[in-house]
Design a protein around this motif. Structure first.
Motif, PDB file in Angstrom:
ATOM      1  N   GLU A  36     -50.185   7.975  92.167  1.00 26.85           N
ATOM      2  CA  GLU A  36     -51.571   7.925  92.609  1.00 26.85           C
ATOM      3  C   GLU A  36     -51.879   6.617  93.337  1.00 26.85           C
ATOM      4  OE1 GLU A  36     -53.676   8.651  89.002  1.00 26.85           O
ATOM      5  OE2 GLU A  36     -53.022  10.756  88.887  1.00 26.85           O
ATOM      6  N   THR A  37     -51.296   5.518  92.856  1.00 23.09           N
ATOM      7  CA  THR A  37     -51.522   4.227  93.508  1.00 23.09           C
ATOM      8  C   THR A  37     -50.932   4.222  94.916  1.00 23.09           C
ATOM      9  OG1 THR A  37     -51.526   3.042  91.400  1.00 23.09           O
ATOM     10  CG2 THR A  37     -51.070   1.749  93.383  1.00 23.09           C
ATOM     11  N   THR A  38     -49.697   4.647  95.047  1.00 18.36           N
ATOM     12  CA  THR A  38     -49.057   4.610  96.363  1.00 18.36           C
ATOM     13  C   THR A  38     -49.691   5.629  97.315  1.00 18.36           C
ATOM     14  OG1 THR A  38     -47.310   6.087  95.502  1.00 18.36           O
ATOM     15  CG2 THR A  38     -46.851   3.718  95.525  1.00 18.36           C
ATOM     16  N   ALA A  39     -50.059   6.814  96.831  1.00 17.22           N
ATOM     17  CA  ALA A  39     -50.686   7.814  97.700  1.00 17.22           C
ATOM     18  C   ALA A  39     -52.036   7.312  98.218  1.00 17.22           C
ATOM     19  CB  ALA A  39     -50.866   9.130  96.949  1.00 17.22           C
ATOM     20  N   ARG A  40     -52.767   6.635  97.363  1.00 19.58           N
ATOM     21  CA  ARG A  40     -54.067   6.085  97.771  1.00 19.58           C
ATOM     22  C   ARG A  40     -53.889   4.977  98.813  1.00 19.58           C
ATOM     23  NH1 ARG A  40     -55.605   5.142  93.077  1.00 19.58           N
ATOM     24  NH2 ARG A  40     -55.015   2.956  92.898  1.00 19.58           N
ATOM     25  N   ASN A  41     -52.913   4.119  98.609  1.00 23.25           N
ATOM     26  CA  ASN A  41     -52.722   2.990  99.514  1.00 23.25           C
ATOM     27  C   ASN A  41     -52.082   3.380 100.835  1.00 23.25           C
ATOM     28  OD1 ASN A  41     -53.865   1.290  97.635  1.00 23.25           O
ATOM     29  ND2 ASN A  41     -51.907   0.591  96.807  1.00 23.25           N
ATOM     30  N   TYR A  42     -51.143   4.349 100.787  1.00 21.96           N
ATOM     31  CA  TYR A  42     -50.430   4.750 102.005  1.00 21.96           C
ATOM     32  C   TYR A  42     -51.091   5.931 102.712  1.00 21.96           C
ATOM     33  CZ  TYR A  42     -46.718   2.151  99.555  1.00 21.96           C
ATOM     34  OH  TYR A  42     -45.998   1.209  98.875  1.00 21.96           O
ATOM     35  N   LYS A  43     -52.110   6.554 102.058  1.00 19.73           N
ATOM     36  CA  LYS A  43     -52.730   7.775 102.578  1.00 19.73           C
ATOM     37  C   LYS A  43     -51.690   8.887 102.734  1.00 19.73           C
ATOM     38  CE  LYS A  43     -56.333   5.148 103.075  1.00 19.73           C
ATOM     39  NZ  LYS A  43     -57.326   5.083 101.987  1.00 19.73           N
ATOM     40  N   ALA A  45     -48.404  10.761 100.049  1.00 22.37           N
ATOM     41  CA  ALA A  45     -47.656  10.702  98.798  1.00 22.37           C
ATOM     42  C   ALA A  45     -46.174  10.463  99.058  1.00 22.37           C
ATOM     43  CB  ALA A  45     -47.837  12.001  98.016  1.00 22.37           C
ATOM     44  N   ASP A  94     -42.642   1.914  95.167  1.00 24.02           N
ATOM     45  CA  ASP A  94     -43.491   1.548  96.287  1.00 24.02           C
ATOM     46  C   ASP A  94     -42.608   1.130  97.458  1.00 24.02           C
ATOM     47  OD1 ASP A  94     -42.732  -0.597  94.745  1.00 24.02           O
ATOM     48  OD2 ASP A  94     -44.637  -1.642  94.815  1.00 24.02           O
ATOM     49  N   THR A 348     -50.309  16.815  97.405  1.00 20.90           N
ATOM     50  CA  THR A 348     -51.061  15.770  98.093  1.00 20.90           C
ATOM     51  C   THR A 348     -50.883  15.832  99.603  1.00 20.90           C
ATOM     52  OG1 THR A 348     -50.832  14.339  96.148  1.00 20.90           O
ATOM     53  CG2 THR A 348     -51.448  13.274  98.236  1.00 20.90           C
TER      54      THR A 348
END
Length: 357
Positions: A36-43, A45, A94, A348
């Motif tokens: 969830e952290t990486t998908a949010r930051n990278y837009k 998954a 990440d 995602t």
């Protein structure tokens, strides 16, 4: 002195712990934090582990003819040539600049392997997931969960701190290596040598059924153009994708070949099934070549292969045939967690994960 005969496979070689499902649930929770952290930051998954790719390759996997009976097992029972796909990666969840040096991974998907499938294994592929070290960093999934929780808290945070720490740990690692000590923990924290992945030797680390027997797998550079890259370090100080660019330049001009090898379990005390931190010593359980993996010159980062291999495929030790069933606590934990990660990517990104035919 002759070697002991290979240990026959039977279900009793595994020792299933009573709390494994609780541990698996904990692993999925920790992976969710990373995903969830990486998908949010990278837009977008990415995988929960080995998120960063350095190359995706089309290859040929050739089973050797005239193997002796103890090696002519499972998909290696008869000579055959298969198309295969290869993904080179680094093990973090990440996407870090390459100056943070971490262990390398190689995942291989061999297409068109016949035989009864493992439960929930779609398609007709046999996957092998390998890393460039002979042992795992934790003896079981519960101990690994403790490490994973710490990693999840630092995912995509303090990148500059990770760069600085990696530099310090590389120096520590070189000092230890000079006196014959290798630290899996230091490698995993960023102290691994920043080596060219094409020259590395890769290990399954965990054991698998090998038809009538039990084995670990290894992939060793065989052609001169790969051997020449063994131990060669890549300068990533001014290029966050230096490894990918290096691999791309090298693969454009070479015809590489690796030997795929099998290490049969011959003494279950010296070569334990449940503890992958114990190295199976080669003088007690030798590696034997059963196949070759070959690549022709190609573009290792073509848009087509990135889309169809890196994005749209999953690589899992549980994608395969019953004759090569994953064994041991770590492998049992990988089944649900690998699926969990790929299902998250699929949902995602809106990109179906598929098995090639």
């Amino acid at each position: 002195m002759p070697l002991p005969q290979p240990i026959p496979f039977k279900p009793e070689v595994e020792q299933i712990l009573p709390d494994e499902q609780t541990t698996i649930a904990g692993l999925n929770e920790a992976f969710d934090q990373i995903l969830e952290t990486t998908a949010r930051n990278y837009k977008h998954a990415v995988r929960a582990v080995h998120a960063k790719s350095h190359g995706v390759l089309v290859a040929t996997f050739t089973v050797n003819p005239n193997l002796p009976d103890h090696l002519a097992q499972g998909m290696f029972a008869s000579p055959a040539t298969y198309e295969a796909y290869v993904r080179l990666s680094t093990n973090a969840g990440d996407i870090l600049p390459d100056v943070v040096s971490l262990p390398r991974g190689m995942a291989i998907k061999v297409v068109g392997v016949r035989g009864p499938r493992l439960s929930d294994a779609e398609g007709q592929s046999q996957d092998f997931v390998l890393v460039n070290g002979p042992v795992f960093q934790a003896p079981n999934a519960e101990k690994f969960l403790g490490k994973l929780k710490l990693l999840a808290k630092t995912t995509d945070k303090m990148e500059s701190g990770k760069v600085a720490l990696s530099s310090v740990l590389r120096g520590v690692n070189k000092a230890l290596t000079a006196v014959g000590i290798e630290s899996v923990a230091i490698n995993a924290m960023g102290g691994a040598p920043n080596v060219d992945p094409l020259g590395e030797t890769y290990f399954s680390v965990t054991p698998f059924r090998y038809g009538d027997f039990v084995a670990k797998f290894r992939l060793v550079p065989a052609s001169a153009d790969l051997k020449d890259r063994s131990g060669v370090e890549i300068d990533a100080s001014d290029n966050e994708n230096a490894i990918r660019d290096t691999v791309r330049a090298e693969v454009a001009t070479i015809n590489g070949r690796w030997n795929f090898q099998v290490q049969l379990c011959r003494d279950i005390e010296k070569q334990p099934i449940e503890d992958p931190t114990v190295e199976w010593k080669e003088d007690e359980a030798p590696f034997e070549t059963v196949a070759t993996l070959s690549i022709a010159a190609q573009d290792s980062w073509s848009a087509y292969n990135v889309r169809n291999i890196d994005e749209a495929m999953r690589f899992s030790v549980w994608t395969g045939i019953e004759a090569h069933q994953p064994l041991g606590n770590i492998n049992r934990a990988r089944k649900a967690t690998y699926r969990h990660s790929s299902d998250f990517r699929q949902a995602t990104n809106g990109c179906p994960i598929h098995e090639p035919r």
